[in-house]
Design a protein around this motif. Structure first.
Motif, PDB file in Angstrom:
ATOM      1  N   LEU A 352       0.831  -1.206   0.000  1.00 25.31           N
ATOM      2  CA  LEU A 352       0.000   0.000   0.000  1.00 25.31           C
ATOM      3  C   LEU A 352       0.864   1.254   0.000  1.00 25.31           C
ATOM      4  O   LEU A 352       0.558   2.233  -0.684  1.00 25.31           O
ATOM      5  CB  LEU A 352      -0.925  -0.004   1.223  1.00 25.31           C
ATOM      6  CG  LEU A 352      -2.085  -1.003   1.189  1.00 25.31           C
ATOM      7  CD1 LEU A 352      -2.784  -1.049   2.538  1.00 25.31           C
ATOM      8  CD2 LEU A 352      -3.078  -0.643   0.082  1.00 25.31           C
ATOM      9  N   ARG A 353       1.948   1.224   0.765  1.00 29.35           N
ATOM     10  CA  ARG A 353       2.840   2.396   0.762  1.00 29.35           C
ATOM     11  C   ARG A 353       3.475   2.584  -0.606  1.00 29.35           C
ATOM     12  O   ARG A 353       3.579   3.712  -1.100  1.00 29.35           O
ATOM     13  CB  ARG A 353       3.921   2.254   1.833  1.00 29.35           C
ATOM     14  CG  ARG A 353       4.969   3.361   1.733  1.00 29.35           C
ATOM     15  CD  ARG A 353       5.795   3.554   2.946  1.00 29.35           C
ATOM     16  NE  ARG A 353       6.763   4.631   2.750  1.00 29.35           N
ATOM     17  CZ  ARG A 353       7.413   5.259   3.718  1.00 29.35           C
ATOM     18  NH1 ARG A 353       7.205   4.900   4.975  1.00 29.35           N
ATOM     19  NH2 ARG A 353       8.270   6.222   3.460  1.00 29.35           N
ATOM     20  N   ARG A 354       3.925   1.500  -1.232  1.00 32.58           N
ATOM     21  CA  ARG A 354       4.531   1.615  -2.569  1.00 32.58           C
ATOM     22  C   ARG A 354       3.531   2.202  -3.562  1.00 32.58           C
ATOM     23  O   ARG A 354       3.886   3.035  -4.409  1.00 32.58           O
ATOM     24  CB  ARG A 354       5.045   0.255  -3.037  1.00 32.58           C
ATOM     25  CG  ARG A 354       6.299  -0.213  -2.326  1.00 32.58           C
ATOM     26  CD  ARG A 354       6.943  -1.370  -3.073  1.00 32.58           C
ATOM     27  NE  ARG A 354       6.058  -2.526  -3.130  1.00 32.58           N
ATOM     28  CZ  ARG A 354       6.036  -3.491  -2.212  1.00 32.58           C
ATOM     29  NH1 ARG A 354       6.836  -3.418  -1.156  1.00 32.58           N
ATOM     30  NH2 ARG A 354       5.229  -4.529  -2.332  1.00 32.58           N
ATOM     31  N   LYS A 355       2.289   1.750  -3.471  1.00 31.83           N
ATOM     32  CA  LYS A 355       1.262   2.264  -4.370  1.00 31.83           C
ATOM     33  C   LYS A 355       1.027   3.753  -4.123  1.00 31.83           C
ATOM     34  O   LYS A 355       0.906   4.541  -5.061  1.00 31.83           O
ATOM     35  CB  LYS A 355      -0.036   1.482  -4.182  1.00 31.83           C
ATOM     36  CG  LYS A 355      -1.143   1.898  -5.144  1.00 31.83           C
ATOM     37  CD  LYS A 355      -2.376   1.020  -4.977  1.00 31.83           C
ATOM     38  CE  LYS A 355      -3.473   1.436  -5.956  1.00 31.83           C
ATOM     39  NZ  LYS A 355      -4.687   0.595  -5.821  1.00 31.83           N
ATOM     40  N   ALA A 371      -4.356   8.829  -4.237  1.00 28.36           N
ATOM     41  CA  ALA A 371      -3.482   8.316  -3.178  1.00 28.36           C
ATOM     42  C   ALA A 371      -4.125   8.488  -1.806  1.00 28.36           C
ATOM     43  O   ALA A 371      -4.050   7.602  -0.947  1.00 28.36           O
ATOM     44  CB  ALA A 371      -2.136   9.044  -3.224  1.00 28.36           C
ATOM     45  N   LYS A 372      -4.771   9.619  -1.604  1.00 26.96           N
ATOM     46  CA  LYS A 372      -5.410   9.879  -0.310  1.00 26.96           C
ATOM     47  C   LYS A 372      -6.601   8.955  -0.085  1.00 26.96           C
ATOM     48  O   LYS A 372      -6.757   8.375   1.001  1.00 26.96           O
ATOM     49  CB  LYS A 372      -5.852  11.346  -0.261  1.00 26.96           C
ATOM     50  CG  LYS A 372      -6.695  11.692   0.955  1.00 26.96           C
ATOM     51  CD  LYS A 372      -7.195  13.134   0.867  1.00 26.96           C
ATOM     52  CE  LYS A 372      -8.215  13.426   1.956  1.00 26.96           C
ATOM     53  NZ  LYS A 372      -8.737  14.810   1.869  1.00 26.96           N
ATOM     54  N   LEU A 376      -3.579   5.426   1.153  1.00 25.09           N
ATOM     55  CA  LEU A 376      -3.230   6.059   2.425  1.00 25.09           C
ATOM     56  C   LEU A 376      -4.301   5.813   3.487  1.00 25.09           C
ATOM     57  O   LEU A 376      -3.988   5.466   4.634  1.00 25.09           O
ATOM     58  CB  LEU A 376      -3.025   7.563   2.205  1.00 25.09           C
ATOM     59  CG  LEU A 376      -1.793   7.941   1.371  1.00 25.09           C
ATOM     60  CD1 LEU A 376      -1.762   9.438   1.096  1.00 25.09           C
ATOM     61  CD2 LEU A 376      -0.513   7.510   2.074  1.00 25.09           C
ATOM     62  N   ARG A 377      -5.569   6.026   3.121  1.00 23.27           N
ATOM     63  CA  ARG A 377      -6.631   5.784   4.102  1.00 23.27           C
ATOM     64  C   ARG A 377      -6.725   4.305   4.466  1.00 23.27           C
ATOM     65  O   ARG A 377      -7.059   3.953   5.601  1.00 23.27           O
ATOM     66  CB  ARG A 377      -7.966   6.294   3.557  1.00 23.27           C
ATOM     67  CG  ARG A 377      -8.043   7.808   3.484  1.00 23.27           C
ATOM     68  CD  ARG A 377      -9.476   8.284   3.517  1.00 23.27           C
ATOM     69  NE  ARG A 377      -9.578   9.722   3.398  1.00 23.27           N
ATOM     70  CZ  ARG A 377      -9.380  10.582   4.388  1.00 23.27           C
ATOM     71  NH1 ARG A 377      -9.049  10.125   5.576  1.00 23.27           N
ATOM     72  NH2 ARG A 377      -9.505  11.884   4.183  1.00 23.27           N
ATOM     73  N   GLU A 378      -6.439   3.432   3.511  1.00 26.43           N
ATOM     74  CA  GLU A 378      -6.492   1.993   3.803  1.00 26.43           C
ATOM     75  C   GLU A 378      -5.403   1.610   4.810  1.00 26.43           C
ATOM     76  O   GLU A 378      -5.616   0.755   5.675  1.00 26.43           O
ATOM     77  CB  GLU A 378      -6.336   1.185   2.517  1.00 26.43           C
ATOM     78  CG  GLU A 378      -6.578  -0.304   2.739  1.00 26.43           C
ATOM     79  CD  GLU A 378      -6.654  -1.091   1.437  1.00 26.43           C
ATOM     80  OE1 GLU A 378      -6.602  -2.337   1.500  1.00 26.43           O
ATOM     81  OE2 GLU A 378      -6.764  -0.457   0.364  1.00 26.43           O
ATOM     82  N   ILE A 379      -4.246   2.262   4.705  1.00 23.71           N
ATOM     83  CA  ILE A 379      -3.195   2.005   5.701  1.00 23.71           C
ATOM     84  C   ILE A 379      -3.689   2.354   7.099  1.00 23.71           C
ATOM     85  O   ILE A 379      -3.499   1.597   8.068  1.00 23.71           O
ATOM     86  CB  ILE A 379      -1.925   2.819   5.355  1.00 23.71           C
ATOM     87  CG1 ILE A 379      -1.234   2.238   4.118  1.00 23.71           C
ATOM     88  CG2 ILE A 379      -0.951   2.826   6.528  1.00 23.71           C
ATOM     89  CD1 ILE A 379      -0.052   3.053   3.630  1.00 23.71           C
TER      90      ILE A 379
END
Length: 546
Positions: A352-355, A371-372, A376-379
């Protein structure tokens, strides 16, 4: 500099990628304390009465143009033999400057650039206005948005125009039909130059080359540009074919209008989501823009390693329809299971971070929003205490700041209503930055943080203020630039005084006091101008006394 004052404007310094060749100046409207860009034209004897009337009618029409991707025109005027057009001052760099720095843009960035510009052309053409000089130097990149500048109604026949000869690179971007008759511009020539600009941004090279003006003019008539997809292999085939259609030598073969170009760009965005390569599309066929040239199909197959296999004379082909063969059905079932398993398998925090990093690196508003919203929100939802949770929160805050500042700039530019106190304080701070008063701007940003810092509703505005403070404290560009301008004008006044041209020197001192008297950062320099005025005032009274 032609003069220090031009009607209600205090003229400061030259603007443009090549200031020595530029006729555009940074100026300040003295009454409204607003920084603007002013384009100055010098005509012999100031032009005829008819030419002046036509130019005045032109600026009245330009003032009526209201579009978010077109620079605002505030009007114009005459001063002795000079005429001028005043425009809003767009902060940013030209596309030409960006390409000089980066070489070329990704196809995604080109698409982000193309859509608002096509909308701007549709707007102009609907009002029977043809730009006539579209190119990378006529496009400003303000934040993440392109702005079309230097719109004229009578670019080539008015006496109020620039006489600079085009450079080879600029000539190579011109529509073929305008080589010998540049004044015969049409919407179709605008579309060609729009295609040339997209080609240059995507490939890093103009569509036509040549080592001399004569060679470039000949190549414009007969040279066929290389397909962008052969230079940029990940370019979507729809974008490739649209650009080539825009660059057709025959104006009638180009898209019929800017509206058609907008629809084609929307199709590019929709279909490019599949992420299938150009060669794959060309070899297997596609719907939006079909490849009818067999040579192109063969080249695509060659890229993919797909060669025609001729059947031997004695071979007996299998009569079973290919999609009913057992191996095809088995492969399809395995592929379906793999897709289901992949979709059901949740992404890891690392992936997820790489994406998110890949989307943020694109630096476009749509990519930042994506991205937001997703990675990012999924993280934060799935890994609230994970090793990347704090990083994700920081990125969301930064994205919110970028989007907030962009939306505010659009509101200010288009005179839209300001929603809340946070936006109002930001606008006031930006007004101070525009006139070079960095101290007051910093005070305004700091007061925003003090007043609104505890209110969760203004979190983004507060973060944006902290971001702007960091930029201003780090660069100090506004203070140094304003100080440099004022110092230069003071030195000029001293030279005039040494030549006993007291009246001209006093005009400069008066303009500096009037323009920058309230700027606390420039206090010592303005005090020097005031002192010079007092000294020379007393000198004149003594000389005049009997």
């Amino acid at each position: 500099m032609p003069r220090s004052r031009l009607g209600p404007l205090a003229v400061e310094s030259k603007l443009g990628d090549n200031p020595t060749d530029s006729c555009v100046w940074r100026a300040v409207h003295v009454q409204f304390q607003r920084s603007i860009a002013v384009k100055i034209f010098t005509a012999p004897f100031g032009g005829t009465h008819e030419a002046r009337a036509a130019f005045a009618a032109e600026w009245e029409s330009l003032k009526a143009i209201q579009h978010p991707a077109i620079v605002r025109c505030y009007g114009g005027g005459f001063e002795e033999t000079d005429a001028y057009l005043a425009h809003e001052l767009v902060h940013g760099e030209t596309l030409a400057s960006q390409l000089d720095r980066l070489g070329k843009l990704s196809w995604e960035a080109v698409l982000e650039l193309a859509e608002p510009l096509a909308d701007a052309l549709e707007y102009l053409h609907s009002k029977q206005i043809v730009h006539g000089a579209i190119g990378p130097d006529k496009i400003m990149i303000s934040g993440l948005s392109p702005i079309l500048i230097d719109v004229r109604l009578n670019r080539f026949t008015s006496p109020y125009r620039t006489a600079r000869r085009p450079k080879l690179k600029e000539l190579a971007m011109r529509a073929p039909e305008l080589v010998d008759c540049p004044h015969l511009i049409t919407p179709q020539s605008d579309l060609y130059e729009f295609g040339s600009t997209l080609y240059l941004a995507l490939t890093g090279h103009p569509p036509i080359d040549g080592s001399s003006a004569e060679e470039v003019k000949g190549n414009l008539q007969f040279q066929t540009p290389m397909s962008p997809a052969k230079i940029v292999l990940d370019c979507p085939v729809w974008l490739d074919k649209l650009i080539l259609q825009l660059l057709d030598k025959n104006p009638a073969a180009r898209p019929p209008s800017a509206t058609a170009v907008k629809l084609a760009l929307a199709e590019v965005r929709k279909r490019s989501m599949s992420r299938v390569g150009v060669a794959e599309h060309a070899s297997s066929g596609f719907s939006a823009l079909k490849v009818t040239d067999q040579k192109e199909r063969d080249e695509a197959r060659s890229l993919l390693g797909r060669q025609k296999v001729e059947l031997e004379e004695d071979a007996v082909p299998d009569a079973t329809v290919w999609h009913d063969q057992a191996w095809v059905l088995l492969a399809a079932m395995l592929l379906l299971l793999a897709v289901i398993a992949y979709a059901a398998w949740p992404a890891s925090e690392e992936s997820l971070r790489r994406k998110a990093e890949a989307l943020i690196a694109q630096e476009t508003r749509s990519a930042l929003s994506d991205a937001k919203i997703h990675p990012l929100r999924e993280i934060l939802v799935r890994f609230p205490d994970g090793q990347h949770a704090d990083w994700a929160r920081e990125q969301i805050d930064q994205i919110d700041v970028v989007l907030f500042l962009h939306q505010l700039s659009v509101k200010i530019k288009n005179n839209l209503p300001i929603k809340h106190q946070g936006e109002m304080l930001h606008k006031q701070a930006q007004d101070y930055v525009a006139i070079g008063d960095i101290s007051r701007a910093l005070d305004k940003y700091r007061s925003l943080i003090t007043v609104l810092g505890e209110d969760e509703r203004y979190k983004v505005a507060v973060n944006a203020a902290e971001y702007q403070i960091g930029l201003l404290e780090k660069s100090g560009v506004g203070v140094s630039e304003a100080s440099r301008i004022v110092q230069k004008r003071l030195d000029e006044a001293d030279r005039l005084l040494a030549d006993h041209r007291v009246v001209e020197a006093r005009k400069i001192w008066y303009s500096l006091v009037e323009l920058y008297g309230g700027n606390s950062d420039l206090g010592p320099l303005i005090a020097r101008a005031q002192q010079r005025l007092r000294e020379n005032s007393s000198d004149r009274r003594e000389q005049d006394s009997p």
